[in-house]
Motif scaffolding. Structure first.
Motif, PDB file in Angstrom:
ATOM      1  N   MET A  91       0.836  -1.186   0.000  1.00  0.00           N
ATOM      2  CA  MET A  91       0.000   0.000   0.000  1.00  0.00           C
ATOM      3  C   MET A  91       0.876   1.243   0.000  1.00  0.00           C
ATOM      4  N   GLN A  92       0.564   2.145  -0.848  1.00  0.00           N
ATOM      5  CA  GLN A  92       1.453   3.282  -1.057  1.00  0.00           C
ATOM      6  C   GLN A  92       0.822   4.602  -0.632  1.00  0.00           C
ATOM      7  N   LEU A  93       1.715   5.569  -0.392  1.00  0.00           N
ATOM      8  CA  LEU A  93       1.276   6.926  -0.134  1.00  0.00           C
ATOM      9  C   LEU A  93       2.106   7.867  -0.992  1.00  0.00           C
ATOM     10  N   LYS A  94       1.417   8.859  -1.543  1.00  0.00           N
ATOM     11  CA  LYS A  94       2.096   9.912  -2.288  1.00  0.00           C
ATOM     12  C   LYS A  94       1.691  11.211  -1.613  1.00  0.00           C
ATOM     13  N   VAL A  95       2.632  12.107  -1.442  1.00  0.00           N
ATOM     14  CA  VAL A  95       2.273  13.365  -0.785  1.00  0.00           C
ATOM     15  C   VAL A  95       2.673  14.543  -1.657  1.00  0.00           C
ATOM     16  N   ASP A  96       1.702  15.369  -1.948  1.00  0.00           N
ATOM     17  CA  ASP A  96       1.932  16.549  -2.764  1.00  0.00           C
ATOM     18  C   ASP A  96       1.776  17.789  -1.879  1.00  0.00           C
ATOM     19  N   VAL A  97       2.736  18.697  -1.934  1.00  0.00           N
ATOM     20  CA  VAL A  97       2.639  19.930  -1.144  1.00  0.00           C
ATOM     21  C   VAL A  97       2.629  21.118  -2.092  1.00  0.00           C
ATOM     22  N   LYS A  98       1.639  21.997  -1.903  1.00  0.00           N
ATOM     23  CA  LYS A  98       1.551  23.192  -2.759  1.00  0.00           C
ATOM     24  C   LYS A  98       1.431  24.426  -1.886  1.00  0.00           C
ATOM     25  N   GLU A  99       2.055  25.525  -2.334  1.00  0.00           N
ATOM     26  CA  GLU A  99       1.849  26.779  -1.628  1.00  0.00           C
ATOM     27  C   GLU A  99       0.713  27.495  -2.345  1.00  0.00           C
ATOM     28  N   ARG A 100      -0.329  27.806  -1.595  1.00  0.00           N
ATOM     29  CA  ARG A 100      -1.510  28.417  -2.219  1.00  0.00           C
ATOM     30  C   ARG A 100      -1.563  29.922  -2.029  1.00  0.00           C
ATOM     31  N   GLY A 101      -0.547  30.460  -1.465  1.00  0.00           N
ATOM     32  CA  GLY A 101      -0.523  31.887  -1.152  1.00  0.00           C
ATOM     33  C   GLY A 101       0.537  32.044  -0.100  1.00  0.00           C
ATOM     34  N   LYS A 102       0.793  33.267   0.318  1.00  0.00           N
ATOM     35  CA  LYS A 102       1.877  33.478   1.262  1.00  0.00           C
ATOM     36  C   LYS A 102       1.568  32.786   2.606  1.00  0.00           C
ATOM     37  N   GLY A 103       2.394  31.824   2.973  1.00  0.00           N
ATOM     38  CA  GLY A 103       2.218  31.133   4.243  1.00  0.00           C
ATOM     39  C   GLY A 103       1.039  30.169   4.296  1.00  0.00           C
ATOM     40  N   VAL A 104       0.409  29.927   3.140  1.00  0.00           N
ATOM     41  CA  VAL A 104      -0.726  28.989   3.091  1.00  0.00           C
ATOM     42  C   VAL A 104      -0.301  27.743   2.303  1.00  0.00           C
TER      43      VAL A 104
END
Lengths: 125, 136
Positions: free
Chosen positions: A1-14
């Motif tokens: 079972m796998q996990l993928k993690v995506d991180v995005k900045e949606r604005g300053k500090g968000v």
């Protein structure tokens, strides 16, 4: 079972974190590694978009608790959006949802963030 | 009845889970019930990995079978220190999650996911039995 993690900045500090797949005893460390750099004073809002999360166990819940606590310590906000029914059920069983701001959709969350941001600006003026 | 026996360590979690999932799928459980079985099994296994063998390594055995076509029975055996699952108290679910104690959450979830939990100590073995009804 796998996990993928995506991180995005949606604005300053968000920051929006999107774990995809299985958040369990085998994969939670990977999510923790992605989160650790975000537990900094520059982070104002941390959002977990769970639209692609299929499974969570207690190991995963602990990461969520930890994130919530870390944001509280740096005066930031922790939020979650798009919980699938099986994920919501697990949070319900442990009675965690009253402590977390949860949105049904990203639109609903954006509306909230807009209001929050306006209030922040008004406070500064 | 089918069974699997492996070292009780986190590196074997995936293989043990695949065994249980294959058992449940063969019995025609719905996806929803399979997820419940999956969660209960993970929590039970991780508990054994963490606490059963404090001083040496040991094994864990899984046995799964159907009982009169309506109940899925999963037996989890280890030869570690006696551990009666029923002796674990429930976590305080009223405390804010930022302050909650970490322990006990997994066992609590395990209990909530299945219809029956049985424990017995049989000579050297802890035998934990999880029972899931096919029709809710």
């Amino acid at each position: 079972m796998q996990l993928k993690v995506d991180v995005k900045e949606r604005g300053k500090g968000v920051y929006m974190v999107m774990p995809e797949g299985h958040l369990d005893s085998n994969t939670y460390l990977m999510l923790e590694e992605k989160l650790n750099p975000l537990f900094a004073a520059s982070t104002k809002v941390l959002i977990f978009d769970l639209s692609r999360l299929d499974y969570i166990s207690s190991a995963g819940l602990r990461v969520v608790f930890k994130a919530k606590k870390a944001l509280k310590e740096i005066n930031g906000s922790f939020m979650m959006a798009n919980l699938k029914p099986q994920i919501k059920k697990v949070f319900d069983i442990i009675n965690a949802l009253p402590d977390i701001r949860v949105f049904k959709s990203l639109e609903e969350m954006d509306t909230y963030l807009d209001v929050m941001q306006r209030q922040e600006i008004e406070k500064q003026q | 009845m089918s069974k699997i026996r492996l070292q009780a360590k986190i590196e074997n979690l995936e293989r043990l889970m695949q065994f249980v999932l294959a058992c449940a799928k063969r019995q025609g459980f719905t996806q929803k019930r399979i997820q419940a079985i999956e969660l209960a099994t993970e929590e039970a296994l991780v508990n054994i990995f963490t606490y059963a063998y404090p001083e040496h390594t040991g094994e864990v055995e899984l046995r799964c079978k159907m009982d009169d076509e309506t109940r899925f029975i999963l037996e989890i055996l280890d030869t570690g220190i006696p551990f009666n699952i029923h002796s674990i108290s429930e976590p305080d679910l009223t405390e804010n999650i930022s302050n909650r104690k970490i322990g006990g959450l997994g066992i609590f979830l395990m209990r909530k996911m299945v219809d029956e939990v049985q424990y017995r100590r049989d000579e050297e073995n802890n035998i934990l039995t999880l029972i899931i009804h096919k029709v809710v």
